[in-house]
Design a protein around this motif. Structure first.
Motif, PDB file in Angstrom:
ATOM      1  N   GLU A 163       4.135   5.635  19.649  1.00  0.00           N
ATOM      2  CA  GLU A 163       2.954   6.284  19.073  1.00  0.00           C
ATOM      3  C   GLU A 163       2.096   5.258  18.314  1.00  0.00           C
ATOM      4  N   SER A 164       0.804   5.462  18.365  1.00  0.00           N
ATOM      5  CA  SER A 164      -0.126   4.496  17.781  1.00  0.00           C
ATOM      6  C   SER A 164      -0.482   4.808  16.330  1.00  0.00           C
ATOM      7  N   THR A 165       0.103   5.861  15.775  1.00  0.00           N
ATOM      8  CA  THR A 165      -0.125   6.197  14.366  1.00  0.00           C
ATOM      9  C   THR A 165       1.186   6.653  13.730  1.00  0.00           C
ATOM     10  N   LEU A 166       1.235   6.532  12.412  1.00  0.00           N
ATOM     11  CA  LEU A 166       2.322   7.166  11.676  1.00  0.00           C
ATOM     12  C   LEU A 166       2.038   8.663  11.623  1.00  0.00           C
ATOM     13  N   ARG A 167       3.058   9.427  11.242  1.00  0.00           N
ATOM     14  CA  ARG A 167       2.864  10.861  11.027  1.00  0.00           C
ATOM     15  C   ARG A 167       3.171  11.172   9.564  1.00  0.00           C
ATOM     16  N   LEU A 168       2.227  11.801   8.910  1.00  0.00           N
ATOM     17  CA  LEU A 168       2.398  12.219   7.517  1.00  0.00           C
ATOM     18  C   LEU A 168       2.438  13.740   7.485  1.00  0.00           C
ATOM     19  N   ASN A 169       3.579  14.264   7.100  1.00  0.00           N
ATOM     20  CA  ASN A 169       3.778  15.713   7.070  1.00  0.00           C
ATOM     21  C   ASN A 169       3.442  16.355   8.420  1.00  0.00           C
ATOM     22  N   GLY A 170       3.823  15.635   9.477  1.00  0.00           N
ATOM     23  CA  GLY A 170       3.657  16.165  10.833  1.00  0.00           C
ATOM     24  C   GLY A 170       2.321  15.876  11.485  1.00  0.00           C
ATOM     25  N   GLU A 171       1.368  15.330  10.742  1.00  0.00           N
ATOM     26  CA  GLU A 171       0.041  15.066  11.279  1.00  0.00           C
ATOM     27  C   GLU A 171      -0.197  13.563  11.419  1.00  0.00           C
ATOM     28  N   PRO A 172      -0.955  13.135  12.463  1.00  0.00           N
ATOM     29  CA  PRO A 172      -1.268  11.712  12.608  1.00  0.00           C
ATOM     30  C   PRO A 172      -1.988  11.188  11.361  1.00  0.00           C
ATOM     31  N   LEU A 173      -1.578  10.010  10.903  1.00  0.00           N
ATOM     32  CA  LEU A 173      -2.149   9.412   9.695  1.00  0.00           C
ATOM     33  C   LEU A 173      -3.182   8.364  10.085  1.00  0.00           C
ATOM     34  N   ASP A 174      -4.428   8.590   9.688  1.00  0.00           N
ATOM     35  CA  ASP A 174      -5.498   7.630   9.981  1.00  0.00           C
ATOM     36  C   ASP A 174      -5.429   6.484   8.974  1.00  0.00           C
ATOM     37  N   GLU A 175      -5.268   5.264   9.478  1.00  0.00           N
ATOM     38  CA  GLU A 175      -5.156   4.090   8.612  1.00  0.00           C
ATOM     39  C   GLU A 175      -6.130   3.004   9.074  1.00  0.00           C
ATOM     40  N   PRO A 176      -7.401   3.130   8.717  1.00  0.00           N
ATOM     41  CA  PRO A 176      -8.411   2.155   9.165  1.00  0.00           C
ATOM     42  C   PRO A 176      -8.234   0.772   8.561  1.00  0.00           C
ATOM     43  N   TYR A 177      -7.376   0.649   7.546  1.00  0.00           N
ATOM     44  CA  TYR A 177      -7.224  -0.609   6.831  1.00  0.00           C
ATOM     45  C   TYR A 177      -6.200  -1.552   7.447  1.00  0.00           C
ATOM     46  N   ILE A 178      -5.368  -1.107   8.397  1.00  0.00           N
ATOM     47  CA  ILE A 178      -4.303  -1.982   8.891  1.00  0.00           C
ATOM     48  C   ILE A 178      -4.855  -3.003   9.893  1.00  0.00           C
ATOM     49  N   LEU A 179      -4.130  -4.111  10.044  1.00  0.00           N
ATOM     50  CA  LEU A 179      -4.600  -5.219  10.881  1.00  0.00           C
ATOM     51  C   LEU A 179      -4.649  -4.844  12.356  1.00  0.00           C
ATOM     52  N   ASP A 180      -3.581  -4.241  12.844  1.00  0.00           N
ATOM     53  CA  ASP A 180      -3.512  -3.852  14.259  1.00  0.00           C
ATOM     54  C   ASP A 180      -3.339  -2.346  14.337  1.00  0.00           C
ATOM     55  N   ARG A 188       0.843  -1.204   0.000  1.00  0.00           N
ATOM     56  CA  ARG A 188       0.000   0.000   0.000  1.00  0.00           C
ATOM     57  C   ARG A 188       0.876   1.250   0.000  1.00  0.00           C
ATOM     58  N   VAL A 189       0.476   2.238  -0.774  1.00  0.00           N
ATOM     59  CA  VAL A 189       1.201   3.508  -0.828  1.00  0.00           C
ATOM     60  C   VAL A 189       0.861   4.323   0.418  1.00  0.00           C
ATOM     61  N   VAL A 190       1.887   4.624   1.212  1.00  0.00           N
ATOM     62  CA  VAL A 190       1.696   5.404   2.437  1.00  0.00           C
ATOM     63  C   VAL A 190       2.081   6.866   2.219  1.00  0.00           C
ATOM     64  N   ALA A 191       3.095   7.083   1.388  1.00  0.00           N
ATOM     65  CA  ALA A 191       3.544   8.464   1.135  1.00  0.00           C
ATOM     66  C   ALA A 191       4.072   8.572  -0.286  1.00  0.00           C
ATOM     67  N   ARG A 192       3.912   9.765  -0.865  1.00  0.00           N
ATOM     68  CA  ARG A 192       4.393  10.038  -2.220  1.00  0.00           C
ATOM     69  C   ARG A 192       5.520  11.063  -2.181  1.00  0.00           C
ATOM     70  N   GLY A 193       6.041  11.353  -3.392  1.00  0.00           N
ATOM     71  CA  GLY A 193       7.132  12.320  -3.495  1.00  0.00           C
ATOM     72  C   GLY A 193       6.808  13.641  -2.826  1.00  0.00           C
ATOM     73  N   GLY A 194       7.723  14.129  -1.984  1.00  0.00           N
ATOM     74  CA  GLY A 194       7.527  15.391  -1.270  1.00  0.00           C
ATOM     75  C   GLY A 194       6.960  15.215   0.126  1.00  0.00           C
ATOM     76  N   ASP A 195       6.413  14.019   0.435  1.00  0.00           N
ATOM     77  CA  ASP A 195       5.850  13.763   1.763  1.00  0.00           C
ATOM     78  C   ASP A 195       6.947  13.399   2.761  1.00  0.00           C
ATOM     79  N   ARG A 196       6.692  13.742   4.015  1.00  0.00           N
ATOM     80  CA  ARG A 196       7.542  13.280   5.111  1.00  0.00           C
ATOM     81  C   ARG A 196       6.736  12.272   5.917  1.00  0.00           C
ATOM     82  N   ILE A 197       7.228  11.052   6.014  1.00  0.00           N
ATOM     83  CA  ILE A 197       6.522   9.996   6.730  1.00  0.00           C
ATOM     84  C   ILE A 197       7.375   9.565   7.920  1.00  0.00           C
TER      85      ILE A 197
END
Length: 235
Positions: free
Chosen positions: A112-129, A97-106
Motif C-alpha cells: 500500500e502507498s499510504t499508512l492507515r490511521l484509524n482505518g483510513e488512508p493517511l495523507d502525508e504530503p511532507y514525506i520524501l517518497d 514527526r508525530v504520526v499517531a497519538r494515544g487511542g489511534d490505530r496506525i
C-alpha cells in the motif's frame, strides 16, 4: 553676527535621541504583541542527518518551542518534535514527526502507498517518497499518553517503525522536549529594533555631550556674505 558653536551637532543629537527612542518603543511594542511569544522558550537545533528530508536536510537549523514535559506542549498529529529517547538515540534528542497519538490505530500494509490511521488512508504530503510510507509492515494501537513517531525520509529513519518490539514503537508524551515552529520573526524584529534603537540613542547622547562642550567655547564669528562690508575695513 556670531553663531554658537555646536548648534548643528545639537540638532543632530536631538534627531538621534528621538529616532533611538522611537526604535526602542517600536521594539518594545512589537515584543509585547508577539502573540505571547515572549513567554515561550525558543531554541535553535542543528539538524544532524537526512532522516527528516525534505522538511529538514542535514545541517539545517530548526526553531523549537521548548517545554519541560510533553504535557506543556500542544502536540498533534503531523507535528515535528524533539524527543528524549536514550534507548533509540544516545547522547542527543530525536527529531521526528508525530504520526499517531494515544487511542489511534496506525497501520502499514505491504504494497500500500499510504499508512492507515484509524482505518483510513493517511495523507502525508511532507514525506520524501510518497510511494514508500514505511519499510516494514505494522499494526499498532497507540496507548493513551504515548505517541508513534516517524521520520519524513521513511527509507532512512530509526523511528517507531524500527522499534516495534518496545511498547509497539511508541514513546511517552512526557519524552517530548520541543515542538517545531516557524522562526519567531516578531521576536527577531523586536530584538533588532531594541538593539539598533539603543545604539542610536547612545550615539545621540554622545553627540549631545560634544555639542554642549562646544557651546561653552567662544562663539565663532560669522563669515561675511558676498558684498557685505567687513567692519573696520577701509573703503
Amino acid at each position: 553676527m556670531e553663531r554658537r558653536r555646536g548648534r548643528r551637532r545639537g540638532i543632530g543629537a536631538i534627531v538621534l535621541l528621538v529616532a533611538g527612542g522611537l526604535l526602542v518603543l517600536g521594539g518594545t511594542v512589537c515584543g509585547a504583541t508577539a502573540d505571547g511569544h515572549s513567554e515561550v522558550d525558543y531554541e535553535k537545533y542543528r539538524i544532524p542527518g537526512d532522516h527528516m528530508r525534505p522538511t529538514y536536510a542535514a545541517g539545517d537549523t530548526g526553531w523549537f518551542s521548548m517545554g519541560a514535559a510533553g504535557e506543556e506542549l500542544e502536540i498533534g498529529r503531523g507535528d515535528v518534535v524533539l524527543a528524549s529517547v536514550p534507548e533509540w538515540r544516545a547522547g542527543g534528542l530525536l527529531l521526528s514527526r508525530v504520526v499517531a497519538r494515544g487511542g489511534d490505530r496506525i497501520e502499514h500494509r505491504l504494497g500500500e502507498s499510504t499508512l492507515r490511521l484509524n482505518g483510513e488512508p493517511l495523507d502525508e504530503p511532507y514525506i520524501l517518497d510518497r510511494w514508500v510510507p514505511a519499510v516494514v509492515p505494522f499494526d499498532v494501537t497507540v496507548p493513551e499518553g504515548r505517541m508513534f513517531l516517524m521520520g519524513d525520509n521513511r527509507g532512512n529513519s530509526a523511528d517507531s517503525s524500527m522499534h516495534l518490539s518496545e511498547d509497539g514503537g511508541t514513546i511517552a508524551l512526557s519524552a517530548i522536549r520541543g515542538e517545531a515552529v516557524v522562526r519567531p520573526t516578531e521576536l527577531v524584529v523586536a530584538g533588532g529594533l531594541l538593539v539598533v534603537g539603543a545604539l542610536v540613542f547612545l550615539l545621540g547622547g554622545l553627540l549631545g555631550i560634544v555639542a554642549l562642550v562646544a557651546r561653552r567655547g567662544k562663539p565663532s564669528p560669522a563669515q561675511p556674505g558676498w558684498g557685505v562690508p567687513v567692519p573696520g575695513a577701509s573703503d
